[in-house]
Motif scaffolding. Structure first.
Motif, PDB file in Angstrom:
ATOM      1  N   VAL A 290       0.862  -1.179   0.000  1.00 25.15           N
ATOM      2  CA  VAL A 290       0.000   0.000   0.000  1.00 25.15           C
ATOM      3  C   VAL A 290       0.895   1.224   0.000  1.00 25.15           C
ATOM      4  N   ASP A 291       0.751   2.075  -1.007  1.00 28.90           N
ATOM      5  CA  ASP A 291       1.604   3.262  -1.082  1.00 28.90           C
ATOM      6  C   ASP A 291       0.923   4.312  -1.944  1.00 28.90           C
ATOM      7  N   VAL A 292       1.553   5.495  -2.001  1.00 28.76           N
ATOM      8  CA  VAL A 292       0.975   6.600  -2.772  1.00 28.76           C
ATOM      9  C   VAL A 292       1.546   6.663  -4.182  1.00 28.76           C
ATOM     10  N   ARG A 293       2.532   5.800  -4.483  1.00 31.27           N
ATOM     11  CA  ARG A 293       3.223   5.864  -5.772  1.00 31.27           C
ATOM     12  C   ARG A 293       3.704   4.474  -6.138  1.00 31.27           C
ATOM     13  N   MET A 294       3.936   4.275  -7.410  1.00 33.17           N
ATOM     14  CA  MET A 294       4.544   3.028  -7.849  1.00 33.17           C
ATOM     15  C   MET A 294       6.026   3.052  -7.488  1.00 33.17           C
ATOM     16  N   ASN A 295       6.480   1.979  -6.858  1.00 31.62           N
ATOM     17  CA  ASN A 295       7.890   1.845  -6.509  1.00 31.62           C
ATOM     18  C   ASN A 295       8.282   0.388  -6.729  1.00 31.62           C
ATOM     19  N   PRO A 296       9.558   0.039  -6.573  1.00 26.49           N
ATOM     20  CA  PRO A 296       9.960  -1.351  -6.833  1.00 26.49           C
ATOM     21  C   PRO A 296       9.198  -2.377  -6.003  1.00 26.49           C
ATOM     22  N   THR A 297       8.824  -2.017  -4.763  1.00 34.55           N
ATOM     23  CA  THR A 297       8.100  -2.960  -3.921  1.00 34.55           C
ATOM     24  C   THR A 297       6.712  -3.234  -4.490  1.00 34.55           C
ATOM     25  N   MET A 298       6.012  -2.172  -4.855  1.00 35.13           N
ATOM     26  CA  MET A 298       4.678  -2.355  -5.430  1.00 35.13           C
ATOM     27  C   MET A 298       4.752  -3.143  -6.729  1.00 35.13           C
ATOM     28  N   ALA A 299       5.759  -2.837  -7.538  1.00 34.86           N
ATOM     29  CA  ALA A 299       5.884  -3.507  -8.834  1.00 34.86           C
ATOM     30  C   ALA A 299       6.119  -5.007  -8.673  1.00 34.86           C
ATOM     31  N   ALA A 300       6.765  -5.403  -7.578  1.00 32.27           N
ATOM     32  CA  ALA A 300       7.088  -6.810  -7.362  1.00 32.27           C
ATOM     33  C   ALA A 300       6.057  -7.535  -6.501  1.00 32.27           C
ATOM     34  N   SER A 301       5.013  -6.839  -6.061  1.00 29.00           N
ATOM     35  CA  SER A 301       4.038  -7.418  -5.140  1.00 29.00           C
ATOM     36  C   SER A 301       2.932  -8.168  -5.877  1.00 29.00           C
ATOM     37  N   ASP A 302       2.165  -8.939  -5.116  1.00 30.61           N
ATOM     38  CA  ASP A 302       0.995  -9.619  -5.679  1.00 30.61           C
ATOM     39  C   ASP A 302      -0.170  -8.654  -5.840  1.00 30.61           C
ATOM     40  N   ARG A 303      -0.235  -7.681  -4.954  1.00 28.14           N
ATOM     41  CA  ARG A 303      -1.312  -6.696  -5.033  1.00 28.14           C
ATOM     42  C   ARG A 303      -0.741  -5.338  -4.684  1.00 28.14           C
ATOM     43  N   ALA A 304      -1.037  -4.326  -5.485  1.00 33.11           N
ATOM     44  CA  ALA A 304      -0.603  -2.953  -5.250  1.00 33.11           C
ATOM     45  C   ALA A 304      -1.833  -2.078  -5.063  1.00 33.11           C
ATOM     46  N   LEU A 305      -1.920  -1.411  -3.920  1.00 37.99           N
ATOM     47  CA  LEU A 305      -3.060  -0.563  -3.596  1.00 37.99           C
ATOM     48  C   LEU A 305      -2.592   0.878  -3.424  1.00 37.99           C
ATOM     49  N   TYR A 306      -3.156   1.771  -4.221  1.00 36.83           N
ATOM     50  CA  TYR A 306      -2.797   3.189  -4.136  1.00 36.83           C
ATOM     51  C   TYR A 306      -3.680   3.873  -3.098  1.00 36.83           C
ATOM     52  N   ILE A 307      -3.045   4.564  -2.152  1.00 37.97           N
ATOM     53  CA  ILE A 307      -3.772   5.165  -1.049  1.00 37.97           C
ATOM     54  C   ILE A 307      -3.575   6.676  -1.034  1.00 37.97           C
ATOM     55  N   LYS A 308      -4.570   7.389  -0.610  1.00 38.40           N
ATOM     56  CA  LYS A 308      -4.472   8.835  -0.457  1.00 38.40           C
ATOM     57  C   LYS A 308      -3.506   9.144   0.679  1.00 38.40           C
ATOM     58  N   PRO A 309      -2.557  10.049   0.463  1.00 41.57           N
ATOM     59  CA  PRO A 309      -1.552  10.311   1.499  1.00 41.57           C
ATOM     60  C   PRO A 309      -2.163  10.651   2.860  1.00 41.57           C
ATOM     61  N   GLY A 310      -1.624  10.042   3.894  1.00 41.05           N
ATOM     62  CA  GLY A 310      -2.030  10.324   5.257  1.00 41.05           C
ATOM     63  C   GLY A 310      -3.209   9.533   5.768  1.00 41.05           C
ATOM     64  N   THR A 311      -3.773   8.623   4.956  1.00 40.20           N
ATOM     65  CA  THR A 311      -4.973   7.891   5.364  1.00 40.20           C
ATOM     66  C   THR A 311      -4.699   6.427   5.678  1.00 40.20           C
ATOM     67  N   ASP A 312      -3.452   6.080   5.927  1.00 43.24           N
ATOM     68  CA  ASP A 312      -3.064   4.691   6.167  1.00 43.24           C
ATOM     69  C   ASP A 312      -3.781   4.097   7.372  1.00 43.24           C
ATOM     70  N   GLY A 313      -4.030   4.911   8.400  1.00 42.13           N
ATOM     71  CA  GLY A 313      -4.721   4.414   9.584  1.00 42.13           C
ATOM     72  C   GLY A 313      -6.146   3.992   9.294  1.00 42.13           C
ATOM     73  N   ALA A 314      -6.815   4.709   8.417  1.00 44.37           N
ATOM     74  CA  ALA A 314      -8.180   4.351   8.055  1.00 44.37           C
ATOM     75  C   ALA A 314      -8.205   2.996   7.352  1.00 44.37           C
ATOM     76  N   PHE A 315      -7.243   2.768   6.477  1.00 46.61           N
ATOM     77  CA  PHE A 315      -7.136   1.475   5.799  1.00 46.61           C
ATOM     78  C   PHE A 315      -6.924   0.355   6.819  1.00 46.61           C
ATOM     79  N   ALA A 316      -6.016   0.547   7.763  1.00 50.32           N
ATOM     80  CA  ALA A 316      -5.712  -0.492   8.740  1.00 50.32           C
ATOM     81  C   ALA A 316      -6.909  -0.783   9.635  1.00 50.32           C
ATOM     82  N   LEU A 317      -7.657   0.242  10.008  1.00 57.62           N
ATOM     83  CA  LEU A 317      -8.840   0.014  10.846  1.00 57.62           C
ATOM     84  C   LEU A 317      -9.889  -0.798  10.098  1.00 57.62           C
ATOM     85  N   ALA A 318     -10.015  -0.569   8.807  1.00 60.87           N
ATOM     86  CA  ALA A 318     -10.962  -1.365   8.027  1.00 60.87           C
ATOM     87  C   ALA A 318     -10.502  -2.813   7.909  1.00 60.87           C
TER      88      ALA A 318
END
Length: 828
Positions: free
Chosen positions: A257-285
């Motif tokens: 989960v990140d705000v941009r494509m990077n090597p980790t996202m490119a190599a992952s099974d699933r890449a999720l683009y998140i709005k900056p600063g909202t990581d806590g909302a994702f984790a609570l869900a």
């Protein structure tokens, strides 16, 4: 193979031809009409270059602390490889690990101690440095410090540091401060690095530290804002573990989960683009789904008293019907926060589709063992600690804390005692002087910042305001805040009337403000201990052995402190005379290994120097199906009591993982005042809206580190410059990465010069289209924008991103909000 044979046969033919020609000189000399044939001298073996010596050292290109073998022939370093006996390196290095000789032989290095002759300070001011002897340099500093002490103003001396390596360098600063008499020894850069993740764990499991990880046995990684394959520590080993995780059976599944494509996202099974600063909302869900689907680890977390009961969205549960085991406040957390944090709610906050959140949650919750990890991407905001707490809570829900394939915390090495006990050398001033009534210049531990570890970014504005006082003298080690701090322009102004001592080997921006330069030796010239950063949990300490004697008139920082201490009036000098020098210090540290030999046989200084590292496997503790055990020498056999778990592992007030943090509740008044969170809710792991800086900016601005980022000094390494940003074709600069739609809406073409503006000012960069980023997010990798640092770094690339980054911080952790700024973009 045929090509090789062809080349070999041609080589033999030419050799034979030359030999025949040499033996028949008279004949060939008489031949006319033949051109291009010349006689050759008899072949000779290459002259031996000299003896090659291999020394054990530790790379300093990043915090990973990889062991290295340094090859030196005729006194010159010519090769660096990973040490096969070092458990972090395993004989391997990342791309920047081989660049140590660039540091050693940098032509712009300071060649010895110097003093300033130009009283004016500024970007355009030549310091007018002139060389002086070490005695003159140290005497000058000591006299200034002694004078402050005589006047009862020793608190106006501060030591600032960045990357501390161990007891023999940065670890010596605290003792110096106590003996001399200042609360400001030392102020670290952690508040401008990663204090958010440490504080999130402090608030939930009681450990104010980074985690160690058992990647080898992990089956699921949920990576949130961590740049795992770019800059996560220890980077070299992380890449090795990635290869293992992704090829073992079962293969480790990865969601990033990140705000941009990077090597980790490119190599992952699933890449999720998140709005900056909202990581806590994702984790609570994610937590909401784990609970409503019944996927939590009952052995660790606990369970309902009635198996027919369950968590239902929007419906409260009675705390009395849930038996908690190693967690505290779960039912309360559900009732007050999580019951309404559905994936649909999180989609409206994060922009990640509810279906993807639910799918990720089910995978994460049903795969054992699983780990959720995060870093500055999630915590570099005003709500950073709460974001981190929400993410770390997922590790508790799935029972990963201290479990196989999970995460723990790093143990320290079995060091011996120093040659003297500093407490025996405290005079009355050190024990009872007025300096003890003074706060730190950064106001750590006061009502302004009661919970932080450091607040380096506050020191310059506090000095300018004279609040709590003005600094007189400041010493800098391994940190360059005039370039790296948010809004560093304030540091440029603040240090104009401070006596600055800089210890960098290189001419960085802060060094250009120095009154005295006491240049450190580079890491290939130092002897020092290197305890590992959090790695796999078991204790480990490497040793830096000088590959060469200092090639210039430099001193290792620890020796500088000792020599300075010998010049401080009173019993302080006696203490440092007992320490004598850093080799003596390191030898005493190594004496502790005699009673606790390493797995590789290291039991004293000489074997430590030979092997380069001491370590003891395995990790001492393990949580197995909800019970904690201690290693007895053969297996995890001795079951721990609740009191032992609280003392050693879950160090919270309750002795459990806390969804309602007792630590935060102790500071509820402060949290309510600074963040507007009601006192009754202050301790809850919860969603808090981020506060973005940047005035009327409409685009998020992030400044990640790349794999070639070399601790802020990579900009002056030619090889680094050539390959720093390979994904977008970066050579000799760093491009601003912009989504094509965002650029075209502003009339910006690929390659155009652009202006990035915040409420602090503007910098310029060259635009490069990157369609795989969020359209509302600009990405400018952090490395360039120097106005000093050396001939290759100076004035290269875009402007310094720090200059448009506001100096605001998470009120709880103190972490500077580097990733929370918003900016405007236009053609330059």
């Amino acid at each position: 193979m045929k090509l090789f044979q062809t080349l070999l046969n041609r080589r033999r033919f030419l050799q034979s031809s030359a030999a025949v020609g040499a033996s028949a000189g008279a004949v060939t000399a008489g031949i006319t009409g033949l051109t291009g044939l010349t006689l050759v001298e008899q072949a000779r073996a290459q002259t031996p270059r000299g003896e090659t010596v291999v020394t054990k050292n530790v790379c300093a290109q990043c915090p990973a602390r990889c062991g290295i073998d340094v090859y030196t022939t005729d006194g010159s370093v010519h090769a660096i490889y990973g040490d096969t006996g070092n458990p972090i390196a395993n004989g391997k290095l990342c791309p920047k690990g081989h660049l140590g000789s660039y540091f050693l032989y940098d032509p712009d290095r300071f060649k010895g101690p110097m003093k300033r002759t130009n009283p004016n300070k500024g970007r355009d001011e030549d310091p007018g440095f002139v060389p002086i002897s070490w005695d003159e340099a140290l005497d000058t500093v000591a006299e200034r410090l002694n004078d402050l002490r005589r006047r009862g103003e020793s608190h106006r001396f501060s030591m600032f540091y960045g990357r501390g390596w161990g007891a023999s360098d940065a670890g010596m600063q605290g003792t110096f401060g106590q003996l001399y008499g200042t609360p400001n020894a030392a102020i670290g850069h952690s508040s401008m690095c990663a204090d958010g993740s440490k504080k999130a764990k402090h608030a939930t499991d009681g450990n104010n530290s980074y985690n160690s990880y058992d990647y080898r046995n992990t089956n699921y990684l949920l990576i949130i804002g961590a740049s795992f394959l770019e800059a996560f520590r220890p980077y070299n080993n992380v890449m090795q573990m990635w290869g293992h995780m992704r090829s073992k059976s079962p293969k480790t599944r990865v969601t990033t989960v990140d705000v941009r494509m990077n090597p980790t996202m490119a190599a992952s099974d699933r890449a999720l683009y998140i709005k900056p600063g909202t990581d806590g909302a994702f984790a609570l869900a994610i937590a909401h789904v784990i609970l409503t689907e019944g996927l939590w680890d009952r052995d660790f977390v606990g369970d309902f008293t009635n198996p027919n009961l369950q968590f239902v969205a929007g419906r409260r549960v009675s705390p009395s019907v849930f038996n908690e085991k190693w967690v505290h406040g779960l039912a309360d957390w559900w009732n007050e926060e999580v019951k309404d944090r559905t994936p649909e709610w999180a989609e409206s906050v994060t922009s990640i589709k509810a279906a993807d959140i639910r799918r990720t949650a089910v995978e994460f919750g049903s795969t054992r063992p699983a780990v959720a990890l995060f870093e500055r991407g999630a915590t570099g905001h005003s709500n950073g600690t709460y974001n981190g707490m929400a993410i770390h809570s997922l590790n508790a829900l799935v029972g990963s804390l201290f479990a196989e394939g999970g995460l723990g915390y790093q143990m320290g090495p079995s060091y011996g005692s120093l040659p003297a006990d500093a407490d025996d050398y405290l005079d009355d001033y050190a024990r009872n002087g007025a300096w003890r009534e003074q706060p730190r210049i950064d106001m750590k531990g006061t009502e302004r910042w009661p919970m932080v570890g450091n607040m380096m970014q506050e020191c310059a504005p506090n000095h300018l305001a004279g609040d709590p006082y003005k600094l007189d003298t400041a010493m800098f080690f391994y940190t360059n805040p005039i370039w790296s701090a948010p809004n560093p322009q304030v540091w440029e102004e603040a240090l104009k009337d401070v006596f600055v001592i800089d210890t960098s080997p290189f001419p960085g921006e802060t060094a250009m403000y120095a009154d005295i330069v006491l240049p450190d030796s580079t890491y290939l010239e130092r002897l020092q201990d290197i305890p590992t950063y959090p790695f796999e949990g078991w204790p480990m300490a490497a040793l830096r052995v000088p590959a060469v004697e200092p090639i210039h008139d430099t001193k290792m920082y620890g020796d500088v402190i000792i020599e300075l201490g010998k010049r401080i009036e009173g019993p302080t000098a006696d203490y440092y005379r007992e320490l004598d020098n850093i080799e003596n210090v390191v030898r005493h540290l190594a004496a502790g290994f005699a009673d606790d030999p390493g797995d590789n046989g290291v039991n004293d200084f000489e074997t430590w120097r030979e092997k380069g590292v001491w370590y003891k496997k395995p990790y001492q503790w393990r949580q197995i199906r909800g019970e904690f055990y201690e290693w007895d020498g053969q297996r995890y056999a001795r079951q721990m009591s609740e009191e032992e778990v609280q003392q050693q592992l879950l160090k919270t007030p309750s002795g459990k993982f806390e969804f309602r943090s007792g630590y935060l509740e102790e500071h509820a008044d402060y949290i309510e005042r600074e963040m507007g969170i009601p006192r009754a809710r202050a301790g809850l792991v919860q969603w808090v809206e981020p506060v973005h800086t940047g005035g009327d900016g409409d685009l998020h601005f992030v400044t990640p580190k790349t794999p070639l980022h070399a601790e802020g000094r990579g900009a002056n390494i030619p090889h680094n410059i050539a390959i720093h940003q390979p994904i977008v074709g970066g050579r000799n600069t760093v491009y601003l990465e912009v989504h094509p739609q965002t650029a075209k809406e502003r009339g910006i073409r690929n390659g155009d010069r652009v202006r990035i503006t915040s409420d602090l000012g503007s910098i310029e960069a060259e635009c490069r289209y990157v369609a795989s980023h969020r359209a509302d997010t600009l990405v400018l990798p952090f490395e360039y924008g120097h106005w000093a640092q050396g001939r290759w770094a100076k004035d290269r690339g875009p402007g310094n991103s720090s200059e448009i980054t506001a100096n605001v911080s998470d009120p709880i952790s103190g972490l500077a909000s580097y990733y929370t700024g918003k900016v405007r973009l236009e053609r330059a």
